[in-house]
Design an enzyme around this catalytic site. Structure first.
Site, short mmCIF file in Angstrom:
data_model
loop_
_atom_site.label_atom_id
_atom_site.label_comp_id
_atom_site.label_asym_id
_atom_site.label_seq_id
_atom_site.Cartn_x
_atom_site.Cartn_y
_atom_site.Cartn_z
N CYS A 124 31.73 42.44 56.02
CA CYS A 124 30.68 41.84 56.85
C CYS A 124 30.82 42.29 58.30
O CYS A 124 29.83 42.63 58.96
CB CYS A 124 30.75 40.32 56.75
SG CYS A 124 29.53 39.47 57.79
N CYS B 209 32.90 34.19 53.86
CA CYS B 209 31.86 34.07 54.89
C CYS B 209 30.55 33.49 54.38
O CYS B 209 30.00 32.57 54.98
CB CYS B 209 31.62 35.43 55.54
SG CYS B 209 31.40 36.80 54.40
#
Length: 370
Positions: free
Chosen positions: A99, A195
């Site tokens: 990410c 996340c």
């Protein structure tokens, strides 16, 4: 004229205090909430909405502009697809690292530069140092919160344009600043978990996207079945909890020692010092170097094979196919394919690779990860 900074605001205390610090330093700050994932949690609550409400409250209280940018497609294509593919291979990926590489310091950075931003900023515990036109990634001052492990695949373009406002202060000081400014996030607990998954039931989440089927749990010493697993995707090397085989054997805890994807077998070993849980070296693929140039091999440095692990002295060699061989100075437990091996020289993060293969302490355990 004040330099323009686009700050990634998550709705947490770290990015909130980053906004305060940047404004106090005289920057023209705009907060952007990245919408990467749109799904309710196990209680039916959309956490993205709650987090954005906190961004709004903080931004309004300190007087900065803010808005939302949707990166859901980029996230799906660059991070989530990778995440699923790794699990299909029987590996345990680290989507937080991906990410950062693909979204926060690539898609977000490109977006900010189109807005003529001078810099982007993030609420990570890390630092950037420039020397001779090279940009180095340094550990955060608060070693217990250092996040360079997750930033180990960020290159020169991003680092040259990035500010980490809280990288040189302790977490306790971050909380103090938040309270002093009466920020809505001052007492908000830190987020945990992957996340985009957050704190929901991880196994249920995986089952929603991947087909899993039950299989045998095999004791590596007796080669006998001692239990049934719920799908090989739900198990990772070194795992102790959730095996469902307590009370079997000599009373010592059981640990996942290996997985055979083809045969749908989870292998377990009893006792936390069982030699099958340890390896002496690993092969890493897709190496990435922060300075975007290779070091001189063999490289003597330290490495982490998971977040919060103590640094381990290693020797790194480059193989003919471009992969890396990483030899440890002493045996290491639960190094896991799919995770990230991150290299350090004291306080500087050098880069990382993705763990591919392991070399066991004893050759008789080479079959464990096939």
């Amino acid at each position: 004229m004040a330099k323009k900074v686009i700050l990634g605001m998550s709705g947490g205390v770290d990015s909130s205090v980053s906004a305060v610090i940047l404004k106090d330093q005289g920057y023209d700050v705009t907060g952007i909430f990245m919408k990467n994932w749109d799904e309710k949690d196990d209680e039916g609550i959309c956490t993205a909405k709650e987090d954005y409400d906190d961004v709004r409250k903080v931004a309004d209280s300190i007087g900065i502009d803010y808005y939302t940018v949707n990166f859901e497609k980029q996230y799906w294509d660059q991070v989530f697809t990778y995440f699923l593919d790794e699990y299909k291979k029987g590996r345990t990926p680290n989507p937080d690292v991906m990410c950062n590489q693909e979204i926060k310091f690539k898609a977000f950075l490109d977006y900010a530069l189109k807005l003529d931003a001078d810099y982007i900023a993030m609420g990570h515990y890390a630092r950037v140092e420039e020397k001779n036109n090279d940009f180095y990634l340094k550990r955060g001052v608060d070693n217990s919160k250092d996040q360079t492990y997750f930033l180990s695949r960020i290159g020169q373009k991003a680092l040259s344009k990035t500010i980490f406002p809280i990288g040189d202060i302790e977490k306790s000081k971050v909380r103090e600043i938040a309270k002093e400014h009466n920020l809505a996030t001052a007492l908000k607990k830190d987020s945990t978990g992957v996340c985009f998954i957050g704190e929901r039931n991880f196994d249920k989440f995986l089952d929603k996207y991947l087909l899993s089927k039950k299989g045998d749990i095999i004791d590596i010493d007796s080669n006998k079945k001692i239990g049934t697993h719920n799908g090989i995707i739900h198990y990772t090397l070194g795992q102790r909890k959730g095996l469902g085989i307590g009370g079997v054997g000599n009373g010592k805890p059981w640990f996942v020692a290996g997985k055979n994807l083809k045969e749908n077998i989870v292998y377990v070993a009893q006792g936390e010092e069982h030699e099958a849980l340890f390896t002496k070296s690993m092969i890493g693929e897709n190496p990435f170097w922060i300075l975007e140039k290779e070091p001189i091999f063999p490289l003597k440095c330290t490495a982490k094979f998971r977040y919060r692990q103590s640094d381990i002295p290693v020797s790194v060699y480059k193989l003919d196919n471009g992969n890396l061989k990483v030899e440890y100075d002493f045996k290491v437990k639960a190094v896991t394919p799919g995770q990230v091996a991150v290299f350090y020289d004291e306080e500087y993060c050098l880069g990382s690779c993705i763990i591919k293969d392991l070399e066991p302490l004893n050759d008789k355990y080479r079959y464990l990860n096939m």
